[in-house]
Design an enzyme around this catalytic site. Structure first.
Site, short mmCIF file in Angstrom:
data_model
loop_
_atom_site.label_atom_id
_atom_site.label_comp_id
_atom_site.label_asym_id
_atom_site.label_seq_id
_atom_site.Cartn_x
_atom_site.Cartn_y
_atom_site.Cartn_z
CE LYS A 116 -4.72 -9.34 -8.30
NZ LYS A 116 -6.09 -9.52 -8.77
CD GLU A 200 3.92 -7.13 -12.45
OE1 GLU A 200 3.88 -5.89 -12.64
OE2 GLU A 200 2.92 -7.83 -12.42
CG HIS A 235 -3.30 1.83 -4.56
ND1 HIS A 235 -2.65 1.66 -5.77
CD2 HIS A 235 -2.33 1.72 -3.62
CE1 HIS A 235 -1.37 1.43 -5.54
NE2 HIS A 235 -1.14 1.48 -4.25
NE ARG A 292 -14.91 -3.15 -8.81
CZ ARG A 292 -13.60 -3.27 -8.75
NH1 ARG A 292 -13.05 -4.47 -8.57
NH2 ARG A 292 -12.81 -2.21 -8.89
C1 MV4 Z 1 2.61 -1.61 -11.16
C2 MV4 Z 1 3.13 -0.29 -11.18
C3 MV4 Z 1 4.35 -0.10 -11.78
N1 MV4 Z 1 5.01 -1.15 -12.32
N2 MV4 Z 1 3.30 -2.61 -11.71
C4 MV4 Z 1 -1.09 -0.71 -8.29
C5 MV4 Z 1 -2.25 -1.55 -7.94
C6 MV4 Z 1 -2.21 -2.74 -8.79
N3 MV4 Z 1 -3.40 -2.81 -9.58
C7 MV4 Z 1 -1.00 -2.61 -9.63
N4 MV4 Z 1 -0.40 -1.33 -9.34
C8 MV4 Z 1 0.75 -0.93 -9.96
N5 MV4 Z 1 1.45 -1.89 -10.58
C9 MV4 Z 1 4.48 -2.37 -12.26
N6 MV4 Z 1 5.18 -3.40 -12.77
C10 MV4 Z 1 2.41 0.71 -10.58
C11 MV4 Z 1 1.22 0.40 -9.96
C12 MV4 Z 1 0.53 1.50 -9.35
C13 MV4 Z 1 -0.70 1.94 -9.80
C14 MV4 Z 1 -1.38 1.31 -10.85
C15 MV4 Z 1 -2.60 1.75 -11.27
C16 MV4 Z 1 -3.18 2.85 -10.67
C17 MV4 Z 1 -2.55 3.47 -9.65
C18 MV4 Z 1 -1.32 3.04 -9.20
C19 MV4 Z 1 -0.67 3.70 -8.16
C20 MV4 Z 1 0.54 3.28 -7.72
C21 MV4 Z 1 1.14 2.16 -8.31
#
Ligand code: MV4
Length: 512
Positions: A116, A200, A235, A292
């Site tokens: 990441k 972040e 998720h 993917r």
């Molecule tokens: C975040 C966020 C809020 N702020 N980053 C969750 C999995 C990973 N792909 C990144 N994720 C998140 N990153 C910042 N800076 C909230 C999430 C997140 C989320 C993102 C996409 C879909 C569902 C989610 C559920 C909870 C938190």
């Protein structure tokens, strides 16, 4: 085009790839575990090779054995589907080293996007917006504290090797920083074997919007537009749609161009997805790239008319994409519900058993991408997703009505399923108005799964069902059958009695 392709997967995605192959005149080889000996994907493929016992670690994750099966059967390429080996750099490399084609990105592109922090550096270099934060792993809590001071609380600690939410911790105040960093590190170490964690700014209440990209080996990279994936729990996405109510034409173009820039910077080829957070002000931030084909690809296929899985095969064989970006625009609306063998009323507890009866929805605008049939045994070895129900209609409102109708047609007996939960979502006012974000489902869940059926209707139906069942046991007809519809235009159902629609409903239920 290849003449024979091996599919290193199972369930609905294996069937999806087999369908694409068949339309392109490509022979197929399935692989399967002992638990899947009678599974539909094994029967549907032209050939099938047993690769091991039920646990994935002994079968669908045995890359070397799968490559061996490809060589034995004379397959020229391997399609990994999603999950399992699909995003393992070593597998993509091993397939190539064996003289076969990996139907996906080059191993180097998987590596470039896998970390990441490295992906954030790539995004910044490609002028793709990322959430404010670090691009290197944290050394200690003191550094985390300095960064948090700079951006302000809340912040989010993330595993550099992570994805899918593992090793993530929201930190709302200074005092929580050190213990949360320890916890994130431990979780990252045990999940990914790498305890690197970075930080972040935490974005509150965003949507999860992702962009499908498709690239060929001749330097063409296209955006196929966005998918709205905010309806998720822990998720795990439950419902996806395309397009998104939150994305204007201008924003679609901006996000699409950003995704294409990122994919090009990563040396990407084939189908991939750039994940973004979209905040309440319409600002978007790159999160990560999925290298993917994704579970939710069908909604993009339905609104663009582009068969993503076919094009995965075509670009992997060297074909050039014939589309230009300006021609690609979503038409109408598509929604996908993931039908899982989980019990939403019971905390989404996985349910197992034998599917004793399955009625698959059909009719206008309905697509079923399933991996099960009557008689299938649902166990605990694999993912609980049984099928995807996808609809298309001209408008979002019509698509929701169509999904509701299709879900009413769906019957799955023998295991609990998410079907009723999806019905309740389609009936939900906030969902209907598109008022969704990543926390929406978790917040709304109690009112979605807690709704009891209307008591009077349920009682009437139960009495009717009992009477009908009793009558049929004694060999009596339930009611005079209607030879012709009632002349006054009233719809007379099987009961033949206009106005007795409850009887028809109950009778159908009782017969089922
Ligand atoms: C975040 C966020 C809020 N702020 N980053 C969750 C999995 C990973 N792909 C990144 N994720 C998140 N990153 C910042 N800076 C909230 C999430 C997140 C989320 C993102 C996409 C879909 C569902 C989610 C559920 C909870 C938190």
């Amino acid at each position: 085009m290849f003449w024979k392709v091996l599919i290193a997967n199972r369930g609905e995605i294996a069937l999806r790839v087999i369908r694409a192959c068949r339309e392109l005149g490509v022979k197929t080889v399935a692989v399967y575990s002992e638990a899947d000996a009678t599974a539909p994907h094994v029967r549907e493929a032209d050939e099938a090779v047993l690769i091991g016992t039920a646990p994935s670690s002994e079968s669908y994750l045995k890359g070397d054995r799968i490559i061996e099966a490809a060589k034995q059967t004379g397959a020229e390429a391997i399609h990994p589907g999603y999950g399992f080996l699909s995003e393992r750099e070593w597998f993509a490399r091993a397939v190539r080293d064996a003289g076969l084609v990996f139907i996906g990105p080059p191993a180097e592109a998987i590596a470039a996007t896998g970390s990441k922090t490295a992906a954030r550096q790539l995004a910044i270099a490609a002028k793709v917006p990322v959430v404010p934060g670090t691009t290197e792993a944290l050394r200690d809590a003191a550094e985390a504290s300095a960064v948090a001071q700079q951006f302000g609380f809340p912040v989010l600690l993330k595993a550099a090797a992570g994805g899918g939410g593992k090793g993530m911790r929201v930190v709302r105040e200074e005092s929580q920083l050190a213990p949360s960093l320890d916890a994130a590190r431990r979780e990252a170490k045990s999940s990914f074997g790498d305890d690197a964690v970075y930080v972040e700014k935490y974005v509150e209440g965003p949507r999860h919007v992702e962009i499908q990209v498709l690239g060929d080996t001749h330097g063409n990279m296209l955006s196929l537009g966005e998918r709205e994936c905010s309806v998720q729990r822990r998720h795990q996405k439950m419902i996806e749609e395309a397009p998104s109510v939150a994305v204007s034409w201008a924003l679609r173009r901006e996000m699409g161009e950003a995704a294409v820039r990122f994919a090009k910077a990563a040396g990407y080829v084939n189908a991939g997805t750039c994940e973004f957070l979209l905040d309440k002000d319409g600002k978007f931030y790159f999160l990560e790239m999925n290298t993917r084909v994704q579970v939710e690809h069908p909604v993009t296929e339905l609104v663009t008319g582009i068969d993503i899985v076919q094009w995965q095969l075509r670009v992997a064989s060297g074909e050039r994409l014939p589309f230009v970006q300006s021609e690609i625009a979503p038409r109408g609306w598509a929604i996908e519900c993931r039908i899982t063998s989980e019990d939403p009323a019971n905390g989404f507890l996985p349910s197992t058993g034998r599917i004793s009866y399955l009625r698959i929805p059909a009719g206008p605008g309905v697509r079923w991408d399933g991996g099960i049939e009557t008689g299938s045994v649902v166990g605990l070895f694999y993912d609980p997703m049984l099928a995807k129900l996808i609809v298309w209609a001209e408008t979002r409102e019509a698509a929701i009505a169509r999904m509701h109708r299709a879900l009413l047609e769906l019957t799955i007996d023998g295991v609990e399923s998410s079907r009723d939960f999806h019905l309740r979502v389609m009936e939900d006012g906030e969902f209907q108005r598109g008022e969704i974000e990543i926390q929406w489902l978790e917040r709304r869940l109690p009112s979605l799964v807690g709704v009891a059926p209307p008591p009077e209707g349920a009682r009437v139906a139960a009495i009717a069902a009992a009477l009908i069942a009793d009558a049929e046991r004694h060999g009596r007809a339930t009611a005079p059958a209607a030879a012709t519809p009632a002349p006054n235009g009233d719809r007379a159902g099987a009961s033949g009695l206009p106005g007795n629609r409850w009887l028809d409903v109950a009778r159908r239920e009782a017969l089922q």
